[in-house]
Write a protein that holds these residues in place. Structure first.
Motif, PDB file in Angstrom:
ATOM      1  N   VAL A   1      12.635  -4.397 -19.116  1.00 50.97           N
ATOM      2  CA  VAL A   1      11.836  -3.196 -19.333  1.00 50.97           C
ATOM      3  C   VAL A   1      12.343  -2.095 -18.405  1.00 50.97           C
ATOM      4  O   VAL A   1      12.539  -2.305 -17.216  1.00 50.97           O
ATOM      5  CB  VAL A   1      10.340  -3.471 -19.088  1.00 50.97           C
ATOM      6  CG1 VAL A   1       9.526  -2.193 -19.183  1.00 50.97           C
ATOM      7  CG2 VAL A   1       9.825  -4.507 -20.077  1.00 50.97           C
ATOM      8  N   CYS A   2      12.580  -0.921 -18.983  1.00 51.77           N
ATOM      9  CA  CYS A   2      13.087   0.207 -18.200  1.00 51.77           C
ATOM     10  C   CYS A   2      12.045   0.606 -17.150  1.00 51.77           C
ATOM     11  O   CYS A   2      10.876   0.798 -17.466  1.00 51.77           O
ATOM     12  CB  CYS A   2      13.373   1.371 -19.141  1.00 51.77           C
ATOM     13  SG  CYS A   2      13.853   2.874 -18.307  1.00 51.77           S
ATOM     14  N   THR A   3      12.492   0.717 -15.902  1.00 55.07           N
ATOM     15  CA  THR A   3      11.536   1.027 -14.830  1.00 55.07           C
ATOM     16  C   THR A   3      11.093   2.484 -14.884  1.00 55.07           C
ATOM     17  O   THR A   3      10.073   2.854 -14.335  1.00 55.07           O
ATOM     18  CB  THR A   3      12.163   0.764 -13.446  1.00 55.07           C
ATOM     19  OG1 THR A   3      13.400   1.473 -13.392  1.00 55.07           O
ATOM     20  CG2 THR A   3      12.396  -0.707 -13.229  1.00 55.07           C
ATOM     21  N   ARG A   4      11.894   3.318 -15.571  1.00 53.99           N
ATOM     22  CA  ARG A   4      11.531   4.733 -15.622  1.00 53.99           C
ATOM     23  C   ARG A   4      10.589   5.052 -16.774  1.00 53.99           C
ATOM     24  O   ARG A   4       9.637   5.804 -16.612  1.00 53.99           O
ATOM     25  CB  ARG A   4      12.796   5.598 -15.714  1.00 53.99           C
ATOM     26  CG  ARG A   4      12.482   7.081 -15.711  1.00 53.99           C
ATOM     27  CD  ARG A   4      13.639   7.921 -15.243  1.00 53.99           C
ATOM     28  NE  ARG A   4      14.702   7.958 -16.223  1.00 53.99           N
ATOM     29  CZ  ARG A   4      15.876   8.544 -15.988  1.00 53.99           C
ATOM     30  NH1 ARG A   4      16.125   9.101 -14.815  1.00 53.99           N
ATOM     31  NH2 ARG A   4      16.809   8.544 -16.905  1.00 53.99           N
ATOM     32  N   CYS A   5      10.883   4.484 -17.965  1.00 57.16           N
ATOM     33  CA  CYS A   5      10.082   4.909 -19.131  1.00 57.16           C
ATOM     34  C   CYS A   5       9.376   3.752 -19.827  1.00 57.16           C
ATOM     35  O   CYS A   5       8.755   3.949 -20.881  1.00 57.16           O
ATOM     36  CB  CYS A   5      10.968   5.648 -20.136  1.00 57.16           C
ATOM     37  SG  CYS A   5      12.116   4.567 -20.997  1.00 57.16           S
ATOM     38  N   ASN A   6       9.470   2.535 -19.273  1.00 56.28           N
ATOM     39  CA  ASN A   6       8.812   1.356 -19.853  1.00 56.28           C
ATOM     40  C   ASN A   6       9.336   0.965 -21.234  1.00 56.28           C
ATOM     41  O   ASN A   6       8.675   0.221 -21.951  1.00 56.28           O
ATOM     42  CB  ASN A   6       7.289   1.555 -19.946  1.00 56.28           C
ATOM     43  CG  ASN A   6       6.630   1.385 -18.606  1.00 56.28           C
ATOM     44  OD1 ASN A   6       7.178   0.684 -17.731  1.00 56.28           O
ATOM     45  ND2 ASN A   6       5.503   2.034 -18.399  1.00 56.28           N
ATOM     46  N   HIS A   7      10.488   1.496 -21.624  1.00 58.57           N
ATOM     47  CA  HIS A   7      11.080   1.130 -22.905  1.00 58.57           C
ATOM     48  C   HIS A   7      11.701  -0.258 -22.767  1.00 58.57           C
ATOM     49  O   HIS A   7      12.254  -0.593 -21.723  1.00 58.57           O
ATOM     50  CB  HIS A   7      12.164   2.158 -23.246  1.00 58.57           C
ATOM     51  CG  HIS A   7      12.858   1.912 -24.550  1.00 58.57           C
ATOM     52  ND1 HIS A   7      12.268   2.197 -25.764  1.00 58.57           N
ATOM     53  CD2 HIS A   7      14.090   1.418 -24.826  1.00 58.57           C
ATOM     54  CE1 HIS A   7      13.119   1.877 -26.725  1.00 58.57           C
ATOM     55  NE2 HIS A   7      14.215   1.414 -26.191  1.00 58.57           N
ATOM     56  N   LYS A   8      11.551  -1.087 -23.808  1.00 55.57           N
ATOM     57  CA  LYS A   8      12.180  -2.407 -23.758  1.00 55.57           C
ATOM     58  C   LYS A   8      13.662  -2.232 -24.081  1.00 55.57           C
ATOM     59  O   LYS A   8      14.020  -1.831 -25.194  1.00 55.57           O
ATOM     60  CB  LYS A   8      11.508  -3.338 -24.763  1.00 55.57           C
ATOM     61  CG  LYS A   8      11.762  -4.810 -24.445  1.00 55.57           C
ATOM     62  CD  LYS A   8      11.016  -5.708 -25.408  1.00 55.57           C
ATOM     63  CE  LYS A   8       9.948  -6.538 -24.721  1.00 55.57           C
ATOM     64  NZ  LYS A   8       9.210  -7.398 -25.647  1.00 55.57           N
TER      65      LYS A   8
ATOM     66  N   ASN B   1      16.181   4.972 -24.610  1.00 50.38           N
ATOM     67  CA  ASN B   1      15.126   5.986 -24.664  1.00 50.38           C
ATOM     68  C   ASN B   1      15.356   7.119 -23.661  1.00 50.38           C
ATOM     69  O   ASN B   1      15.332   8.294 -24.018  1.00 50.38           O
ATOM     70  CB  ASN B   1      13.776   5.308 -24.430  1.00 50.38           C
ATOM     71  CG  ASN B   1      12.615   6.203 -24.776  1.00 50.38           C
ATOM     72  OD1 ASN B   1      12.673   6.931 -25.760  1.00 50.38           O
ATOM     73  ND2 ASN B   1      11.587   6.169 -23.973  1.00 50.38           N
ATOM     74  N   CYS B   2      15.585   6.766 -22.378  1.00 50.00           N
ATOM     75  CA  CYS B   2      15.666   7.820 -21.354  1.00 50.00           C
ATOM     76  C   CYS B   2      17.061   7.892 -20.714  1.00 50.00           C
ATOM     77  O   CYS B   2      17.293   8.710 -19.828  1.00 50.00           O
ATOM     78  CB  CYS B   2      14.607   7.601 -20.277  1.00 50.00           C
ATOM     79  SG  CYS B   2      14.947   6.196 -19.221  1.00 50.00           S
ATOM     80  N   HIS B   3      17.931   6.991 -21.131  1.00 51.87           N
ATOM     81  CA  HIS B   3      19.338   6.991 -20.692  1.00 51.87           C
ATOM     82  C   HIS B   3      19.549   6.653 -19.219  1.00 51.87           C
ATOM     83  O   HIS B   3      20.618   6.895 -18.682  1.00 51.87           O
ATOM     84  CB  HIS B   3      20.038   8.319 -21.033  1.00 51.87           C
ATOM     85  CG  HIS B   3      19.999   8.627 -22.500  1.00 51.87           C
ATOM     86  ND1 HIS B   3      20.742   7.938 -23.424  1.00 51.87           N
ATOM     87  CD2 HIS B   3      19.264   9.533 -23.210  1.00 51.87           C
ATOM     88  CE1 HIS B   3      20.482   8.397 -24.632  1.00 51.87           C
ATOM     89  NE2 HIS B   3      19.586   9.369 -24.535  1.00 51.87           N
TER      90      HIS B   3
HETATM   91 ZN   LIG Z   1      14.153   4.328 -20.091  1.00 53.38          ZN
END
Ligand SMILES: [Zn+2]
Length: 194
Positions: free
Chosen positions: A22-29, A8-10
């Motif tokens: 879970v991505c710490t920046r954008c909460n994407h799994k 999602n946010c790379h």
């Molecule tokens: Zn992300």
């Protein structure tokens, strides 16, 4: 040590394994691959192909010829425009509502099937086909806009009218399902070892 980037946010993470987190920046799994990506995209593409048939076979337009209203399919409409010597309109409708959706569907089906059974297409070429479909995907709603716009323009001549119904609904669904199928597909699958 593995380098994993969030789809999602790379953001890039260093991890020990491919367990999801879970991505710490954008909460994407973050998963190794999008869940059931190929199966879902293939199923959507097959639905879209099936819906393409009523979109082509059922009447989409109403054409008034010599004062008599006749219902016509997209292709019959194209033929009528050629008869009226409206070559440009015929070309635009044919390209936007017959050719572009067909190219997208055949391209996606080819990629997905080639990933299911081993067809010899080089990964780079699969990727190229996909990038091409994504590129024309950006213009995909043009199919509907063109037809809607033409309907309003040409209606002034009281020759041509878009009617709703089965064909128009199927056509809209074809466009939407194709877009979702392409968007949801995880292209990284192309590069997986099989
Ligand atoms: Zn992300």
């Amino acid at each position: 040590m593995l380098l994993i980037s969030c789809k999602n946010c790379h953001k890039v993470y260093e991890k020990e394994n491919y367990d999801e987190f879970v991505c710490t920046r954008c909460n994407h799994k973050v998963r190794k691959r999008v869940k059931n990506s190929l199966q879902v995209s293939l199923a959507l593409t097959i639905c879209a192909i099936l819906l393409y048939i009523p979109a082509m076979l059922y009447p989409m337009m109403e054409i008034t010829k010599f004062g008599i209203k006749t219902e016509s399919t997209i292709l019959e409409g194209v033929v009528s425009f050629i008869e009226y010597k409206s070559y440009f309109i015929a070309f635009v409708i044919f390209t936007a509502s017959v050719i572009i959706p067909l190219i997208k569907l055949v391209g996606l089906l080819l990629i997905f099937i080639s990933l299911k059974i081993d067809i010899k297409i080089r990964n780079k070429n699969k990727n190229r086909i996909f990038k091409f479909i994504e590129m024309i995907g950006k213009w995909s709603m043009i199919d509907i806009y063109v037809v809607a716009l033409l309907a309003s323009v040409v209606q002034l001549g009281e020759i041509f009218n878009i009617k709703g119904g089965l064909a128009a609904t199927s056509f809209a669904l074809v466009v939407i399902l194709t877009m979702v199928a392409a968007h949801r597909f995880d292209t990284r699958i192309i590069w997986d070892e099989r």
